[in-house]
Design a protein around this motif. Structure first.
Motif, PDB file in Angstrom:
ATOM      1  N   TRP A 152       6.668  50.868   8.342  1.00 14.81           N
ATOM      2  CA  TRP A 152       6.523  50.125   9.594  1.00 14.81           C
ATOM      3  C   TRP A 152       7.165  48.764   9.418  1.00 14.81           C
ATOM      4  CZ3 TRP A 152       1.185  47.626  11.127  1.00 14.81           C
ATOM      5  CH2 TRP A 152       1.333  46.906  12.328  1.00 14.81           C
ATOM      6  N   GLN A 153       8.153  48.441  10.256  1.00 17.04           N
ATOM      7  CA  GLN A 153       8.645  47.068  10.310  1.00 17.04           C
ATOM      8  C   GLN A 153       7.891  46.360  11.418  1.00 17.04           C
ATOM      9  OE1 GLN A 153      12.885  46.255  10.128  1.00 17.04           O
ATOM     10  NE2 GLN A 153      12.606  44.252  11.065  1.00 17.04           N
ATOM     11  N   LEU A 154       6.943  45.554  11.017  1.00 16.11           N
ATOM     12  CA  LEU A 154       6.122  44.785  11.948  1.00 16.11           C
ATOM     13  C   LEU A 154       6.968  43.676  12.542  1.00 16.11           C
ATOM     14  CD1 LEU A 154       2.539  43.511  11.144  1.00 16.11           C
ATOM     15  CD2 LEU A 154       4.230  42.019  12.185  1.00 16.11           C
ATOM     16  N   ARG A 155       6.857  43.504  13.857  1.00 14.63           N
ATOM     17  CA  ARG A 155       7.655  42.476  14.524  1.00 14.63           C
ATOM     18  C   ARG A 155       6.782  41.717  15.517  1.00 14.63           C
ATOM     19  NH1 ARG A 155      13.439  42.000  16.014  1.00 14.63           N
ATOM     20  NH2 ARG A 155      13.564  40.628  17.810  1.00 14.63           N
ATOM     21  N   ILE A 156       7.001  40.409  15.607  1.00 16.67           N
ATOM     22  CA  ILE A 156       6.348  39.617  16.642  1.00 16.67           C
ATOM     23  C   ILE A 156       7.361  39.318  17.744  1.00 16.67           C
ATOM     24  CG2 ILE A 156       4.623  38.619  15.103  1.00 16.67           C
ATOM     25  CD1 ILE A 156       6.324  36.137  14.861  1.00 16.67           C
ATOM     26  N   SER A 157       6.858  39.041  18.935  1.00 19.85           N
ATOM     27  CA  SER A 157       7.727  38.857  20.096  1.00 19.85           C
ATOM     28  C   SER A 157       7.351  37.565  20.805  1.00 19.85           C
ATOM     29  CB  SER A 157       7.597  40.048  21.044  1.00 19.85           C
ATOM     30  OG  SER A 157       8.399  39.869  22.177  1.00 19.85           O
ATOM     31  N   ALA A 158       8.273  36.589  20.792  1.00 20.69           N
ATOM     32  CA  ALA A 158       7.988  35.284  21.384  1.00 20.69           C
ATOM     33  C   ALA A 158       8.672  35.063  22.720  1.00 20.69           C
ATOM     34  CB  ALA A 158       8.419  34.174  20.423  1.00 20.69           C
TER      35      ALA A 158
ATOM     36  N   ILE B 237       0.432  53.196   4.741  1.00 20.74           N
ATOM     37  CA  ILE B 237       1.856  53.259   5.059  1.00 20.74           C
ATOM     38  C   ILE B 237       2.503  51.939   4.641  1.00 20.74           C
ATOM     39  CG2 ILE B 237       3.455  53.344   7.034  1.00 20.74           C
ATOM     40  CD1 ILE B 237       1.175  55.165   8.333  1.00 20.74           C
ATOM     41  N   VAL B 238       3.756  51.995   4.223  1.00 17.30           N
ATOM     42  CA  VAL B 238       4.457  50.797   3.755  1.00 17.30           C
ATOM     43  C   VAL B 238       4.704  49.865   4.947  1.00 17.30           C
ATOM     44  CG1 VAL B 238       6.549  49.899   2.673  1.00 17.30           C
ATOM     45  CG2 VAL B 238       5.538  52.063   1.869  1.00 17.30           C
ATOM     46  N   VAL B 239       4.189  48.646   4.858  1.00 12.79           N
ATOM     47  CA  VAL B 239       4.352  47.641   5.909  1.00 12.79           C
ATOM     48  C   VAL B 239       5.453  46.675   5.489  1.00 12.79           C
ATOM     49  CG1 VAL B 239       3.249  45.812   7.258  1.00 12.79           C
ATOM     50  CG2 VAL B 239       1.923  47.837   6.567  1.00 12.79           C
ATOM     51  N   THR B 240       6.436  46.498   6.366  1.00 11.74           N
ATOM     52  CA  THR B 240       7.543  45.575   6.100  1.00 11.74           C
ATOM     53  C   THR B 240       7.652  44.595   7.257  1.00 11.74           C
ATOM     54  OG1 THR B 240       9.358  46.736   7.242  1.00 11.74           O
ATOM     55  CG2 THR B 240       8.736  47.550   5.063  1.00 11.74           C
ATOM     56  N   LEU B 241       8.340  43.496   7.026  1.00 10.15           N
ATOM     57  CA  LEU B 241       8.685  42.594   8.131  1.00 10.15           C
ATOM     58  C   LEU B 241       9.871  41.740   7.723  1.00 10.15           C
ATOM     59  CD1 LEU B 241       7.505  39.497   7.431  1.00 10.15           C
ATOM     60  CD2 LEU B 241       5.361  40.557   8.050  1.00 10.15           C
ATOM     61  N   LEU B 242      10.582  41.254   8.747  1.00  7.94           N
ATOM     62  CA  LEU B 242      11.732  40.374   8.554  1.00  7.94           C
ATOM     63  C   LEU B 242      11.276  38.936   8.730  1.00  7.94           C
ATOM     64  CD1 LEU B 242      14.839  39.858   8.346  1.00  7.94           C
ATOM     65  CD2 LEU B 242      14.932  40.199  10.827  1.00  7.94           C
ATOM     66  N   ALA B 243      11.617  38.067   7.767  1.00 10.37           N
ATOM     67  CA  ALA B 243      11.122  36.687   7.796  1.00 10.37           C
ATOM     68  C   ALA B 243      12.251  35.713   7.539  1.00 10.37           C
ATOM     69  CB  ALA B 243      10.026  36.500   6.750  1.00 10.37           C
TER      70      ALA B 243
END
Length: 428
Positions: A137-143, A240-246
């Motif tokens: 999962w690529q976790l993403r926030i939305s601004a 599940i593998v949790v990923t995110l872009l930072a």
């Protein structure tokens, strides 16, 4: 050409992933002669792209996604008719692809800001079941206000991007990060809510389920409360593998609290004017490790964080150098290509040197963004990946199905409720 023999910082396998998005990461890639813009929304196109990556031995692919049409130059509310608009839903695409692949990890982008964490968690569990343990999962926030308006539930918080990248704290980003951390925590608790042996299927007694091994999570946060349990039994990976872009400190801190893998963007030139945060790879790794050190990840049940660097690539062909292709696409776009990640063009040896240098600085893997699809993906598969593998910068090819956790060198995930019960039994 130097030979890199030093181990990367965590001692984890050095991974190579592919980031997929439409016709490629250059906004004019759909106009390249090798592109297939009429197929971007077809199942066959995505099956072929992932098939190329899997056959080449890539560890995983990621699927880009947002809650609005692609951002355009100028006003954020403006739909730019010169770039590809629209995407297939990343999670649904990954689920469809899962039954048509066998080895490669599948990591869709799913935004948490306006979605329900229960739905996100159970859909990802479903992907993990369908793929036999290859889900991420690529976790993403939305601004952005456009995404908020699309859902119509609440306004988007104001985020001063330049201030954030300059190292300043921002209340709007803090709100988004807090909500994302809660969403990730809900997902992890739901993934544990069924113990591995909860389903017993005892036909002689008529007991399908051991209800003592299915748990309510009773999460209460500022934005939502979730009782649980999940409606999906524990999936093959458990967690599940949790990923995110930072790109900034607050998101590095979110990764330290909630993720297994963080994608970073060293050595790029797309920061806003006045931003003081560095892009040096060693500096970024140090900042991520500092954020990690401030969190007791072991108590949270999380392994050491994997740091993976993003790199946009345009490889040379016999007919055209990659740099010329970028320049030609720039002319079509009417503006130079800028990216949040470093843009690298040239022969495979040149790109391999950059990756080797990053590994020596503590990077645990690289995620390659093909500038043009399918051309640059085909070149990655045929030329770059074999070279990386020969230099020890990519995993050996295997025909076995291994979990995505294994690919990242993550240990099997213990179930928190099983652990608590074992501790009680030992204490008794």
């Amino acid at each position: 050409m130097s030979s890199i023999t030093e181990p990367n910082q965590t001692g984890a396998p050095f991974t190579v992933g592919i980031a997929l998005d439409g016709a490629g990461w250059h906004p004019a890639a759909w106009r390249d002669g090798s592109a297939r813009p009429d197929e971007l929304f077809s199942a066959a196109y995505w099956e072929q792209l992932v098939g190329i990556a899997e056959a080449a031995g890539a560890d995983y692919v990621t699927f880009a996604d947002e809650l609005r049409v692609q951002p355009a130059t100028g006003s954020p509310a403006h739909v730019d008719p010169t770039v590809v608009q629209g995407r297939l839903d990343a999670l649904l695409t990954a689920s469809w692809i899962a039954a048509r692949t066998h080895r490669i990890g599948l990591i869709p982008t799913v935004t948490t800001t306006h979605t329900e964490p229960f739905h996100v968690a159970t859909a990802l569990q479903t992907l993990d079941h369908i793929s036999a343990g290859r889900a991420g999962w690529q976790l993403r926030i939305s601004a952005d206000p456009e995404s908020a308006a699309a859902f119509g539930r609440r306004p988007a918080p104001r985020v001063d991007t330049a201030a954030v990248l300059a190292g300043e704290r921002d209340a709007g980003l803090a709100e988004l990060v807090s909500g994302a951390a809660d969403a990730a925590e809900v997902a992890r608790r739901l993934w544990d809510s069924w113990e591995a042996d909860a389903v017993i299927r005892d036909a002689s007694t008529g007991r399908y389920l051991d209800r003592d091994r299915v748990h309510r999570i009773n999460f209460v946060g500022e934005e939502f409360s979730v009782v649980g349990p999940s409606i999906v039994p524990r999936s093959p990976q458990g967690q599940i593998v949790v990923t995110l872009l930072a790109h900034a400190t607050p998101v590095y801190e979110l990764a330290a609290r909630a993720a297994d893998v963080v994608f970073v963007t060293p050595e790029h030139d797309a920061r806003p004017a006045g931003a003081s945060s560095g892009t040096d790879v060693a500096e970024i790794v140090a900042e991520v490790r500092a954020a990690e050190a401030a969190v007791d990840r072991a108590t949270l049940g999380l392994p050491p964080l994997r740091v993976v660097a993003d790199l946009v690539v345009a490889l040379d062909t016999p007919a055209e150098p990659g740099a010329h292709r970028i320049a030609r696409l720039d002319d079509l776009a009417g503006a130079p290509f800028k990216s949040d990640a470093r843009i690298e063009s040239g022969p495979p040896t040149h790109i391999a040197e950059t990756i080797a240098r990053w590994r020596a600085a503590g990077i645990d893997g690289v995620r390659l963004r093909p500038a043009a699809l399918p051309l640059d993906l085909q070149l990655i598969a045929a030329e770059l990946l074999p070279l990386l593998r020969a230099r020890g910068l990519a995993s050996p090819e295997t025909q076995e199905t291994v979990s995505l956790r294994e690919r990242f060198g993550l240990a099997p995930a213990p179930n928190r409720y099983e652990r608590e019960r074992t501790a009680r039994e030992v204490a008794a």
